[in-house]
Motif scaffolding. Sequence first.
Motif, mmCIF file in Angstrom:
data_model
loop_
_atom_site.group_PDB
_atom_site.id
_atom_site.type_symbol
_atom_site.label_atom_id
_atom_site.label_comp_id
_atom_site.label_asym_id
_atom_site.label_seq_id
_atom_site.Cartn_x
_atom_site.Cartn_y
_atom_site.Cartn_z
ATOM 1 N N ASP A 156 0.863 -1.184 0.000
ATOM 2 C CA ASP A 156 0.000 0.000 0.000
ATOM 3 C C ASP A 156 0.900 1.234 0.000
ATOM 4 O OD1 ASP A 156 -2.005 1.820 0.257
ATOM 5 O OD2 ASP A 156 -2.564 1.265 2.306
ATOM 6 N N VAL A 157 0.988 1.894 -1.122
ATOM 7 C CA VAL A 157 1.875 3.052 -1.263
ATOM 8 C C VAL A 157 1.172 4.311 -0.749
ATOM 9 C CG1 VAL A 157 3.165 4.493 -2.893
ATOM 10 C CG2 VAL A 157 2.994 2.024 -3.276
ATOM 11 N N VAL A 187 5.349 3.380 3.043
ATOM 12 C CA VAL A 187 4.748 2.315 2.246
ATOM 13 C C VAL A 187 4.528 1.128 3.177
ATOM 14 C CG1 VAL A 187 5.165 0.675 0.376
ATOM 15 C CG2 VAL A 187 5.806 3.069 0.096
ATOM 16 N N LYS A 188 3.318 0.560 3.144
ATOM 17 C CA LYS A 188 3.012 -0.606 3.985
ATOM 18 C C LYS A 188 3.168 -1.870 3.155
ATOM 19 C CE LYS A 188 -0.524 1.783 6.714
ATOM 20 N NZ LYS A 188 -1.039 2.771 5.741
ATOM 21 N N VAL A 189 3.811 -2.875 3.753
ATOM 22 C CA VAL A 189 4.004 -4.150 3.062
ATOM 23 C C VAL A 189 3.436 -5.267 3.927
ATOM 24 C CG1 VAL A 189 5.673 -5.732 2.014
ATOM 25 C CG2 VAL A 189 6.130 -3.269 2.020
ATOM 26 N N ILE A 194 7.709 0.851 5.463
ATOM 27 C CA ILE A 194 9.014 1.283 4.976
ATOM 28 C C ILE A 194 8.969 2.792 4.801
ATOM 29 C CG2 ILE A 194 10.750 1.030 3.160
ATOM 30 C CD1 ILE A 194 9.370 -1.489 2.233
ATOM 31 N N ASP A 195 9.967 3.469 5.327
ATOM 32 C CA ASP A 195 10.081 4.909 5.078
ATOM 33 C C ASP A 195 10.713 5.076 3.695
ATOM 34 O OD1 ASP A 195 10.722 7.561 4.902
ATOM 35 O OD2 ASP A 195 11.307 7.738 6.995
ATOM 36 N N THR A 196 10.016 5.793 2.838
ATOM 37 C CA THR A 196 10.503 5.865 1.456
ATOM 38 C C THR A 196 10.927 7.262 1.043
ATOM 39 O OG1 THR A 196 8.209 6.080 0.804
ATOM 40 C CG2 THR A 196 9.208 3.902 0.587
ATOM 41 N N LYS A 197 11.121 8.127 2.076
ATOM 42 C CA LYS A 197 11.539 9.489 1.721
ATOM 43 C C LYS A 197 12.904 9.445 1.032
ATOM 44 C CE LYS A 197 9.118 11.733 5.365
ATOM 45 N NZ LYS A 197 9.406 11.623 6.782
ATOM 46 N N GLY A 198 13.046 10.153 -0.029
ATOM 47 C CA GLY A 198 14.328 10.198 -0.766
ATOM 48 C C GLY A 198 14.552 8.915 -1.549
ATOM 49 N N VAL A 257 11.318 -0.301 -2.213
ATOM 50 C CA VAL A 257 10.313 -1.264 -1.766
ATOM 51 C C VAL A 257 10.650 -2.669 -2.269
ATOM 52 C CG1 VAL A 257 7.888 -1.944 -2.003
ATOM 53 C CG2 VAL A 257 8.475 0.452 -1.585
ATOM 54 N N PHE A 258 10.953 -2.786 -3.555
ATOM 55 C CA PHE A 258 11.219 -4.116 -4.124
ATOM 56 C C PHE A 258 12.487 -4.733 -3.524
ATOM 57 C CE2 PHE A 258 8.748 -2.671 -8.096
ATOM 58 C CZ PHE A 258 7.567 -3.196 -7.601
ATOM 59 N N GLU A 259 13.507 -3.899 -3.300
ATOM 60 C CA GLU A 259 14.753 -4.403 -2.705
ATOM 61 C C GLU A 259 14.472 -4.921 -1.294
ATOM 62 O OE1 GLU A 259 17.933 -1.553 -2.709
ATOM 63 O OE2 GLU A 259 19.460 -3.115 -2.421
#
Lengths: 304, 304
Positions: free
Chosen positions: B6-7, B12-14, B28-32, B39-41
């Motif tokens: 869920d982006v 992002v929630k996984v 996951i904190d996806t800032k920057g 996310v995929f990594e």
Amino acid sequence: MRVGIDVGGTTVKVGYIENKKFIYDYEIDTKGGSLFDKVFENIKNFSKEKNIKIDFIGIGVPGHVENNYITRLPNIGLSDFDISLCAKKYFNDDIEIKSSNDANVAALGEAIYAKIKDRVFMITLGTGVGGGFVKNYKIVEGAHYSVGEIGHIVIDNKHKYKCTCGLKGCLETVSSATGIKRLAYEYQNQFDKTLIDFTNLSAKEVCDKAKLKDELALKVINEACDNLGRAMAMISLAVDPNVFFIGGGVAKCGEFLIELIKYYYRKYAHFAVKDTVIMQAALGNKAGMFGASYLWDENYREEA
Amino acid sequence: MRVGIDVGGTTVKVGYIENKKFIYDYEIDTKGGSLFDKVFENIKNFSKEKNIKIDFIGIGVPGHVENNYITRLPNIGLSDFDISLCAKKYFNDDIEIKSSNDANVAALGEAIYAKIKDRVFMITLGTGVGGGFVKNYKIVEGAHYSVGEIGHIVIDNKHKYKCTCGLKGCLETVSSATGIKRLAYEYQNQFDKTLIDFTNLSAKEVCDKAKLKDELALKVINEACDNLGRAMAMISLAVDPNVFFIGGGVAKCGEFLIELIKYYYRKYAHFAVKDTVIMQAALGNKAGMFGASYLWDENYREEA
């Protein structure tokens, strides 16, 4: 041969259709007496006289109908009526009978005629405002048989006229033929002169005079189209059709009206749906008969 | 195992789901950096570490996505981005990837969780107002992937706040969390006293104080629910769902809010759709992950 019946307030239209062409069509006056008995008896006699083999009878009715059971038909004064049971008196069991709401069958008719398999939303502008939604040549009816009943979207925040349904400000109180006439009367005193002939007032009269740039007529037609365009923009965010067809008596005003509806639709439409196609329905007052005759089973419908 | 992503705007929630149960879930904190690469990594490393065999990855994104191709993701600042191409760097071709709009996957999640095969319309009340429509456990996307984009229904005739989409008076300008805060500020001066703590203003704060019968809070919440209820009554005449689910952060206000929405829905609803079920969504902020994990093929979905 397919038979398509379009039940109206004062007359009933009957069409005999083969390979997408009308072989016969006529109107029956149904004032007085049992409407469906009159219609079925007429079809029985006519088909015998012309030596027609009927495969299927489809019926569009101006109201709520669920699996051939009419729950409410206000303009005809019928309720709790079983069409299949009535038909049994006149036809053998091998003739299948199917029915749906009149705007739904008109939508089906236009979709099949135009060969649009995608999402088709038909709007009928007549005494009221009706609508129907067809996908893959199938009518989408919804949880309460109410898909497309857009005449009762509460859209008008200005006048809030009382609607026949009990709500106030419904789309059909301003954008139907009745609504257009009402608005003309309401604004009449605001203009010193007008080309509108109030002794023969009709939606077409207002539209014709709007084409001649009559100010009163323009104000009325713009307001009717503004409300309709805004409602259509909402509909796009709920069902997102590929095409809107505009039909019913008011649509006879032609391209002038369609262009105004497009203008207001685009004014209110979200960017993703701004390009939805809007066009005048092609079948005119034959859409109901034509669509009704295609209510039959899906395989049969695939020929469309 | 199914993976549902869920982006959101900042995180992002996984979720890792098996037999309808979350086995793992985290944020996951996806800032920057590149959001989807991060996310995929992460998923690749996590699944290796936990020895998880991934069957499928489903993704809900807050914007427009067509067949894994993101056309517009305003809150993330991404556009014209191919998710499948990015995923190829991390996963074998036998892991299928599917994506849809975030409100659509939330709708799918709630429908599957509640086991409602019929017509389900989900409304998410968060920073904006989103929506999704699911039938027979399938997302209905529409001609322009716009089914359910109800936040941009032009509904508010009173304030006509400018919306991020460019239109004025959109539903989300009054009925979202942002809209509720805006109305609270607008009406603040009309009341001598209020229980609302404006230093910590949130939709929940307004709702909590409305429960305590604070007049300002009641005025605001009633106006937000009035607009939402009217929009839902319109939606019913376009798609006619069996059930409306109310989710998103604002729905945490619970039964108090749901009852108000029901009241206004019924005020504006046509008689045939007055009894449509309206209920609080069950999955809270897990609906997106759960639904995304079920974006896979129909047979698989049938297990729901």
